[in-house]
Structure formats: C-alpha cells, structure tokens
Design an enzyme around this catalytic site. Structure first.
Site, PDB file in Angstrom:
ATOM      1  N   ALA A  37      51.229  67.690  -0.554  1.00 19.02           N
ATOM      2  CA  ALA A  37      50.492  66.430  -0.559  1.00 19.02           C
ATOM      3  C   ALA A  37      51.058  65.527  -1.653  1.00 19.02           C
ATOM      4  O   ALA A  37      51.132  65.928  -2.813  1.00 19.02           O
ATOM      5  CB  ALA A  37      49.009  66.687  -0.807  1.00 19.02           C
ATOM      6  N   GLY A  55      51.219  59.652  -4.534  1.00 19.79           N
ATOM      7  CA  GLY A  55      51.790  58.480  -5.184  1.00 19.79           C
ATOM      8  C   GLY A  55      51.629  58.527  -6.689  1.00 19.79           C
ATOM      9  O   GLY A  55      52.055  57.619  -7.399  1.00 19.79           O
ATOM     10  N   GLY A  56      51.027  59.609  -7.200  1.00 19.80           N
ATOM     11  CA  GLY A  56      50.848  59.790  -8.632  1.00 19.80           C
ATOM     12  C   GLY A  56      51.849  60.760  -9.211  1.00 19.80           C
ATOM     13  O   GLY A  56      52.600  61.423  -8.476  1.00 19.80           O
ATOM     14  N   SER A  84      51.322  64.933  -8.280  1.00 15.63           N
ATOM     15  CA  SER A  84      51.796  65.445  -6.994  1.00 15.63           C
ATOM     16  C   SER A  84      53.312  65.358  -6.884  1.00 15.63           C
ATOM     17  O   SER A  84      53.945  66.216  -6.248  1.00 15.63           O
ATOM     18  CB  SER A  84      51.126  64.686  -5.841  1.00 15.63           C
ATOM     19  OG  SER A  84      51.413  63.301  -5.896  1.00 15.63           O
ATOM     20  N   LEU A 133      48.195  61.356   2.784  1.00 16.63           N
ATOM     21  CA  LEU A 133      47.032  61.182   3.644  1.00 16.63           C
ATOM     22  C   LEU A 133      46.504  59.755   3.498  1.00 16.63           C
ATOM     23  O   LEU A 133      46.098  59.347   2.408  1.00 16.63           O
ATOM     24  CB  LEU A 133      45.933  62.178   3.274  1.00 16.63           C
ATOM     25  CG  LEU A 133      46.325  63.656   3.211  1.00 16.63           C
ATOM     26  CD1 LEU A 133      45.093  64.516   2.964  1.00 16.63           C
ATOM     27  CD2 LEU A 133      47.049  64.089   4.475  1.00 16.63           C
ATOM     28  N   CYS A 192      35.909  64.710  -0.543  1.00 17.92           N
ATOM     29  CA  CYS A 192      37.268  64.396  -0.107  1.00 17.92           C
ATOM     30  C   CYS A 192      38.154  65.634  -0.213  1.00 17.92           C
ATOM     31  O   CYS A 192      38.923  65.940   0.698  1.00 17.92           O
ATOM     32  CB  CYS A 192      37.836  63.254  -0.943  1.00 17.92           C
ATOM     33  SG  CYS A 192      39.468  62.695  -0.401  1.00 17.92           S
ATOM     34  N   GLY A 235      48.709  68.392  -6.215  1.00 13.56           N
ATOM     35  CA  GLY A 235      48.941  68.146  -7.634  1.00 13.56           C
ATOM     36  C   GLY A 235      47.705  68.319  -8.489  1.00 13.56           C
ATOM     37  O   GLY A 235      47.618  67.725  -9.574  1.00 13.56           O
ATOM     38  N   CYS A 254      37.951  55.504  -4.937  1.00 13.31           N
ATOM     39  CA  CYS A 254      39.046  54.725  -4.352  1.00 13.31           C
ATOM     40  C   CYS A 254      38.580  53.643  -3.398  1.00 13.31           C
ATOM     41  O   CYS A 254      39.289  52.656  -3.199  1.00 13.31           O
ATOM     42  CB  CYS A 254      40.025  55.665  -3.648  1.00 13.31           C
ATOM     43  SG  CYS A 254      39.348  56.523  -2.205  1.00 13.31           S
TER      44      CYS A 254
END
Length: 398
Positions: free
Chosen positions: A25, A28-29, A32, A51, A115, A139, A212
């Site tokens: 997964a 974008g951080g 991960s 995702l 989530c 992550g 988010c």
C-alpha cells in the site's frame, strides 16, 4: 485469504529465503514509501497500490489528489508498478456514513480505525488474494509478533511517539498471517533517513494528522450540517442550572471544555454527559468525570475471548483510550450483556469517563514470541514496545 508469510530475514523459518510477491500500500507518504523500499531491498517482488478512498474535497489526511500523485512518483522512483484501486463507495459505506451516524447518536467516532479495519487491511487483503500475491504490506508503525502457539498479535511500533497499534486493534490473527509492517521496528527519524538516502520525494513530506474527508476550510460542523440536521442545546451544571449553550449538540463529546459559551464566572468546566435527544449538555468539574469502571462493547479478540477473562480474578491489562494516550492498568471482566462484546473494565485507580463510541484497546506484556524484525534492525525494546494488543472495543455510556 492471503497465504502465511514469515518475511523478515532474521526469522529462522521455512520462508526465510523465499522471495515473495507483495502488494504494498502506497499512500503518498514517507512511511509507505520506505516500507516498499525495504521489501525491494530484501529481494521481494513488490507492486504498489494506492487506494482511492474519498471522492470529495480533501486538503488534509491521506486522500488528496496530490497524495495519489506522490505515491505514483514514489513508485516510479522505486522502479515498481503502481496501481490505483477505487474504493470510494466502500469508504463512504464503512467510514463516512458511520462517522455521521455516530455524531447523530452522540457517540465519538473512530474513522481511522474503521478505515484500517475495512479498507487498508481487509479490502487490500482480498484484492491481493484475487491477484495472486503472497502478502500485503503497509507503512504502519506497528509490529506483528508470532506467539508460541503460532498465532499472531499486533505489537507496538518501535517509535513510541508514532505507534499505531491502537488504530489496528481490529486486525485478527488470521489477517496478520498475510500482513507485513516493514517499518514497525524503525523510529520516525530512521524512516526519514532511509528516504533521504534514497532521495525519495516523500523524505521531507509533512505527516497527515486530520480526518481526510474534512477540509480545514469547512470543518467538522459544516461537514455534518450538509448531511444531517444539527440541533442547538443548552448547557447546564450538575444542579440543572443553565450556564451556557452550543449550536450543535451532535458535535459535543465527553471531556470537552471549549465551544460551550459558558457564562462568566462559571470557571473551568468539562462536559460530563451529553443528551442528544433531550438537547442538553451537562458540565462539571474534573472530579465529576472520574469513574471506577467502564463498559466496552463490540469487543474484538485476536483469536477469541481470553480464558483469563472468565476467571474470578479477571484479566490484568493496560487500557489505552486514544491514539496517543497513556495505557493505564485495569482488570477486564466479562459482562452479563447479550452483545458480542460486553466487557467491564475495572480501573485500578479512578479514570476520566471515556466518551461513548471511543475505542478502548487492551494491551498485555508479550510472552514467548518471535520478533525477527527487531533483531534485523538491531533494536532493543523500548518502554512499552513489548506490549501486544489482546483485544479492544468501543466505550458504552457510563
């Protein structure tokens, strides 16, 4: 279900030298991105998956368009394929709708927990199984530990300030058979250092902190108001005397101090109860929040109800009631309710009430186990890092 894996190179198990096909997964951080990089370095075949969860506006959290682009570019830097899976309908059903419903009912929601439960773990595992992967990786700052009986538990991450075991308490032993947490034995500075060494674009990216699907510009109350009717409420003291007001009783939670429009001279007061239907919020002093016991519902146990919970002495645990709160000593006893998780938490010393709906996670010191990741990373245990999740649920009204 994805097959069992023992991925860490220090693990002297049957799969020690086997390269696996891992669906990683990529949010974008930085966490991960480094998790995927570590798996590549270990020789595994890694494919990245992002995702797509929230279809509305987002300027916080991990669901913005920029985050997806950062994930794509990180995958390109790592030289691995990248896919985007659309789970917006499932996210709305499992996370957003319950979030709104909890507020309407006067409960404190846990969107990140839901989530992780339904999307970042379960949906990813099911997708990986269909696509023929051996495991999935995330992550998260958490560890998976194998007990002497072969079952798995979530363990605290090496970095106590970033530990995410609390929001993963719903992950069962069966699920952990196919989930990897490559950075669980690293501190955050170590993660950023690895990212910087590899010149990953995420190396200096700030962390996501907020829900988010709620933007900074709109805020929680406006978000809810677009979906349900919010109601004003009076704020009263223990004697029923009106001392303030709130414009939306659905947004008030136990322990809250601000946003109550308290009259001058009232002094420092905390919300001690919320009656959504009666449009009344009661406030009191800090001492009025203290209780000797709390009830927990919808409890999830990794492999079933611990036998010790049936014993007269109960089960001695540490209970954590927020993502980064302190875990405090308590005794668990099975309740008399008909629900799937009626458990009584008897505090060893009085504790503040836990808002209904808030997650309460139970920890115990780990017994005999395998933790190859820590050995490979060369880390000794830090305070609390050898605690494992033995269950958890949501607070019921006191």
């Amino acid at each position: 279900r994805v097959g069992r894996v023992d991925r860490a190179p220090a693990w002297d198990g049957p799969d020690r030298d086997r390269a696996m096909k891992v669906l990683a997964a990529l949010s974008g951080g930085v966490d991960s991105s480094v998790a995927a990089a570590m798996l590549i370095d270990e020789g595994h075949e890694v494919v990245a998956a992002t995702l797509k969860l929230w279809g509305g506006a987002s300027d916080t959290g991990c669901c913005s368009v920029a985050d997806v682009e950062d994930a794509r570019r990180s995958a390109t830097q790592l030289g691995i394929d990248h896919h985007v899976f659309n789970y917006t309908d499932a996210f709305d059903r499992h996370v957003v709708e319950p979030y709104v419903a909890d507020h309407v009912a006067g409960r404190t929601p846990n969107p990140c927990i839901e989530c992780n439960r339904h999307l970042k773990i379960d949906a990813l595992l099911r997708r990986a199984e269909v696509l023929g992967f051996d495991a999935v990786a995330t992550g998260h700052h958490a560890r998976r530990l194998q007990m002497a009986d072969g079952s798995w538990r979530i363990g605290r991450g090496q970095d106590p300030a970033k530990d995410q075991s609390y929001v993963l308490y719903t992950v069962t032993s069966a699920d952990l058979d196919g989930v990897l947490f490559p950075i669980g034995d690293m501190t955050k500075p170590e993660v950023r250092s690895v990212a910087a060494e590899r010149e990953l674009r995420t190396a200096g990216k700030p962390e996501s902190q907020d829900v988010c699907f709620i933007t900074r510009s709109e805020g929680r109350e406006a978000f809810l108001a677009r979906r349900v009717e919010l109601h004003p409420a009076r704020v009263v003291d223990r004697g029923g005397v009106e001392v303030g007001s709130t414009g939306a009783v659905e947004t008030v939670t136990i322990g809250q101090r601000k946003g109550l429009n308290l009259a001058g001279g009232v002094g420092r007061r905390f919300v001690t109860s919320v009656d959504v239907r009666g449009r009344t919020v009661t406030v009191g002093e800090a001492a009025d929040l203290l209780v000797d016991a709390s009830q927990v519902g919808s409890v999830v146990w990794p492999t079933g109800v611990p036998e010790a919970a049936n014993l007269p002495g109960g089960l001695e645990v540490l209970v954590q009631c927020s993502a980064h709160g302190d875990a405090v000593p308590a005794t668990l006893r099975l309740g008399d309710g008909d629900g799937d998780g009626d458990v009584v938490v008897e505090w060893h010393s009085p504790q503040a009430k836990v808002a209904p709906g808030q997650a309460m996670v139970f920890y115990r010191p780990v017994g005999p186990h395998r933790d190859p990741g820590r050995a490979a990373a060369g880390h000794a245990a830090n305070a609390g890092a050898d605690e494992i999740v033995v269950g958890g649920g949501t607070s019921l009204a006191n």
